[in-house]
Design a protein around this motif. Structure first.
Motif, PDB file in Angstrom:
ATOM      1  N   LYS A 133      11.275  -8.894  -9.632  1.00 36.42           N
ATOM      2  CA  LYS A 133      12.331  -7.946  -9.281  1.00 36.42           C
ATOM      3  C   LYS A 133      12.254  -7.692  -7.779  1.00 36.42           C
ATOM      4  N   PRO A 134      13.407  -7.510  -7.130  1.00 32.81           N
ATOM      5  CA  PRO A 134      13.380  -7.253  -5.684  1.00 32.81           C
ATOM      6  C   PRO A 134      12.796  -5.883  -5.374  1.00 32.81           C
ATOM      7  N   VAL A 135      12.194  -5.753  -4.206  1.00 36.06           N
ATOM      8  CA  VAL A 135      11.630  -4.486  -3.751  1.00 36.06           C
ATOM      9  C   VAL A 135      11.764  -4.443  -2.230  1.00 36.06           C
ATOM     10  N   ASP A 136      11.942  -3.250  -1.681  1.00 37.04           N
ATOM     11  CA  ASP A 136      12.023  -3.094  -0.227  1.00 37.04           C
ATOM     12  C   ASP A 136      10.633  -2.872   0.344  1.00 37.04           C
ATOM     13  N   VAL A 137      10.258  -3.707   1.315  1.00 38.45           N
ATOM     14  CA  VAL A 137       8.995  -3.545   2.019  1.00 38.45           C
ATOM     15  C   VAL A 137       9.302  -3.550   3.513  1.00 38.45           C
ATOM     16  N   PRO A 138       9.044  -2.449   4.215  1.00 37.17           N
ATOM     17  CA  PRO A 138       9.323  -2.414   5.654  1.00 37.17           C
ATOM     18  C   PRO A 138       8.612  -3.538   6.403  1.00 37.17           C
ATOM     19  N   GLY A 139       9.359  -4.250   7.222  1.00 37.87           N
ATOM     20  CA  GLY A 139       8.813  -5.348   8.008  1.00 37.87           C
ATOM     21  C   GLY A 139       8.950  -6.712   7.364  1.00 37.87           C
ATOM     22  N   ALA A 140       9.332  -6.751   6.073  1.00 37.24           N
ATOM     23  CA  ALA A 140       9.420  -8.034   5.360  1.00 37.24           C
ATOM     24  C   ALA A 140      10.838  -8.575   5.389  1.00 37.24           C
ATOM     25  N   ASP A 141      10.957  -9.906   5.540  1.00 39.97           N
ATOM     26  CA  ASP A 141      12.261 -10.567   5.433  1.00 39.97           C
ATOM     27  C   ASP A 141      12.743 -10.534   3.991  1.00 39.97           C
ATOM     28  N   ASP A 142      11.788 -10.574   3.065  1.00 37.74           N
ATOM     29  CA  ASP A 142      12.084 -10.713   1.643  1.00 37.74           C
ATOM     30  C   ASP A 142      10.866 -10.185   0.891  1.00 37.74           C
ATOM     31  N   ALA A 143      11.076  -9.492  -0.225  1.00 35.14           N
ATOM     32  CA  ALA A 143       9.943  -8.995  -1.004  1.00 35.14           C
ATOM     33  C   ALA A 143      10.325  -8.925  -2.473  1.00 35.14           C
ATOM     34  N   ALA A 144       9.332  -9.094  -3.340  1.00 35.35           N
ATOM     35  CA  ALA A 144       9.552  -9.052  -4.788  1.00 35.35           C
ATOM     36  C   ALA A 144       8.306  -8.498  -5.457  1.00 35.35           C
ATOM     37  N   ARG A 145       8.496  -7.986  -6.679  1.00 38.56           N
ATOM     38  CA  ARG A 145       7.364  -7.462  -7.441  1.00 38.56           C
ATOM     39  C   ARG A 145       7.371  -8.035  -8.849  1.00 38.56           C
ATOM     40  N   LEU A 146       6.207  -7.971  -9.485  1.00 41.62           N
ATOM     41  CA  LEU A 146       6.030  -8.585 -10.795  1.00 41.62           C
ATOM     42  C   LEU A 146       4.958  -7.833 -11.571  1.00 41.62           C
ATOM     43  N   GLU A 147       5.214  -7.609 -12.852  1.00 41.13           N
ATOM     44  CA  GLU A 147       4.235  -7.002 -13.757  1.00 41.13           C
ATOM     45  C   GLU A 147       3.901  -8.046 -14.825  1.00 41.13           C
ATOM     46  N   VAL A 148       2.626  -8.249 -15.080  1.00 41.60           N
ATOM     47  CA  VAL A 148       2.230  -9.287 -16.026  1.00 41.60           C
ATOM     48  C   VAL A 148       0.886  -8.920 -16.654  1.00 41.60           C
ATOM     49  N   ALA A 149       0.609  -9.464 -17.828  1.00 42.64           N
ATOM     50  CA  ALA A 149      -0.673  -9.228 -18.498  1.00 42.64           C
ATOM     51  C   ALA A 149      -1.533 -10.472 -18.390  1.00 42.64           C
ATOM     52  N   GLY A 150      -2.832 -10.257 -18.275  1.00 43.98           N
ATOM     53  CA  GLY A 150      -3.771 -11.373 -18.212  1.00 43.98           C
ATOM     54  C   GLY A 150      -5.003 -11.076 -19.041  1.00 43.98           C
ATOM     55  N   VAL A 151      -5.979 -11.966 -18.951  1.00 45.24           N
ATOM     56  CA  VAL A 151      -7.219 -11.821 -19.720  1.00 45.24           C
ATOM     57  C   VAL A 151      -8.405 -12.135 -18.803  1.00 45.24           C
ATOM     58  N   ARG A 152      -9.450 -11.282 -18.891  1.00 39.97           N
ATOM     59  CA  ARG A 152     -10.699 -11.549 -18.168  1.00 39.97           C
ATOM     60  C   ARG A 152     -11.846 -11.241 -19.111  1.00 39.97           C
ATOM     61  N   LYS A 155     -10.953  -9.818 -22.443  1.00 46.64           N
ATOM     62  CA  LYS A 155     -10.367  -8.476 -22.491  1.00 46.64           C
ATOM     63  C   LYS A 155      -9.033  -8.484 -21.756  1.00 46.64           C
ATOM     64  N   PRO A 156      -8.030  -7.765 -22.302  1.00 46.57           N
ATOM     65  CA  PRO A 156      -6.720  -7.727 -21.635  1.00 46.57           C
ATOM     66  C   PRO A 156      -6.800  -6.981 -20.307  1.00 46.57           C
ATOM     67  N   VAL A 157      -6.045  -7.476 -19.335  1.00 44.31           N
ATOM     68  CA  VAL A 157      -5.992  -6.875 -18.001  1.00 44.31           C
ATOM     69  C   VAL A 157      -4.534  -6.772 -17.581  1.00 44.31           C
ATOM     70  N   ASP A 158      -4.123  -5.599 -17.108  1.00 49.45           N
ATOM     71  CA  ASP A 158      -2.771  -5.425 -16.578  1.00 49.45           C
ATOM     72  C   ASP A 158      -2.761  -5.809 -15.108  1.00 49.45           C
ATOM     73  N   CYS A 159      -1.814  -6.661 -14.743  1.00 51.92           N
ATOM     74  CA  CYS A 159      -1.691  -7.109 -13.354  1.00 51.92           C
ATOM     75  C   CYS A 159      -0.332  -6.698 -12.801  1.00 51.92           C
ATOM     76  N   SER A 160      -0.328  -6.216 -11.567  1.00 51.25           N
ATOM     77  CA  SER A 160       0.894  -5.927 -10.842  1.00 51.25           C
ATOM     78  C   SER A 160       0.785  -6.628  -9.501  1.00 51.25           C
ATOM     79  N   ALA A 161       1.889  -7.116  -8.985  1.00 49.72           N
ATOM     80  CA  ALA A 161       1.831  -7.817  -7.707  1.00 49.72           C
ATOM     81  C   ALA A 161       3.113  -7.601  -6.929  1.00 49.72           C
TER      82      ALA A 161
END
Length: 198
Positions: A133-152, A155-161
């Motif tokens: 999904k798009p997101v505004d980041v000051p100073g960036a030409d382009d920015a996006a965010r993502l929510e996803v689940a992983g495993v470590r 055990k389940p791990v929630d990841c955001s980026a």
């Protein structure tokens, strides 16, 4: 008797209609949330600014900081939550000149599983295509965010980026098991300048 009962029903129906239309209640708020309405991590948690490779974010002052092979990692001393900052030169290898360069979204979709595995040991098996999904980041030409689940370690791990692009470089900020309110504050504090790839 029946007439009184019928009149009572009419009065109740009229009150319900007035309430639904807003006449019997105060004015409805139509204001959209602002940056000041972001969830709070609590008044007892002080945030401090951290800067690495042209990326500035705010995280709790109690979090421990370490640099690992050009990657800044901030960790909650009480748990498994981490924030990782990675800056890369985002150029597609072996790509013809006609092929478009990476965007923040396409970089997250393609590179995030590898970056998360290398930096945090979390495996992401699901497809990320079309999930950003798009997101505004000051100073960036382009920015996006993502929510996803992983495993470590099974055990389940929630990841955001969040990926922030200052062409041709991209910064990726990865949060694992970070409280949602804190993650929103980190994203709101995110700024990028001249990105210096590790």
């Amino acid at each position: 008797m029946r007439g009184g009962h019928g009149l009572g029903s009419v009065v109740l129906a009229l009150c319900a209609a007035l309430t639904l239309s807003g006449c019997a209640s105060g004015p409805l708020s139509t204001e959209s949330p602002s940056a000041r309405d972001l969830p709070s991590v609590g008044p007892s948690i002080a945030l401090a600014t951290q800067t690495a490779s042209g990326v500035t974010i705010s995280v709790p002052t109690t979090w421990k900081k370490r640099h690992v092979e050009g990657v800044l990692q901030l960790a909650d001393p009480e748990g498994d939550a981490t924030i990782t900052v990675v800056v890369r030169e985002a150029i597609k290898e072996d790509s013809p000149p006609s092929e478009p360069a990476y965007t923040a979204s396409s970089y997250l979709e393609i590179a995030l599983p590898r970056l998360v595995r290398e930096a945090t040991g979390v495996d992401i098996a699901e497809s990320l295509t079309g999930r950003t999904k798009p997101v505004d980041v000051p100073g960036a030409d382009d920015a996006a965010r993502l929510e996803v689940a992983g495993v470590r370690a099974h055990k389940p791990v929630d990841c955001s980026a969040v990926a922030a692009q200052v062409s041709p470089n991209i910064a990726v900020i990865i949060g694992t098991d970070v409280d949602a309110g804190l993650w929103e504050q980190i994203v709101a504090s995110l700024r990028v300048g001249e990105l210096d790839p590790a």
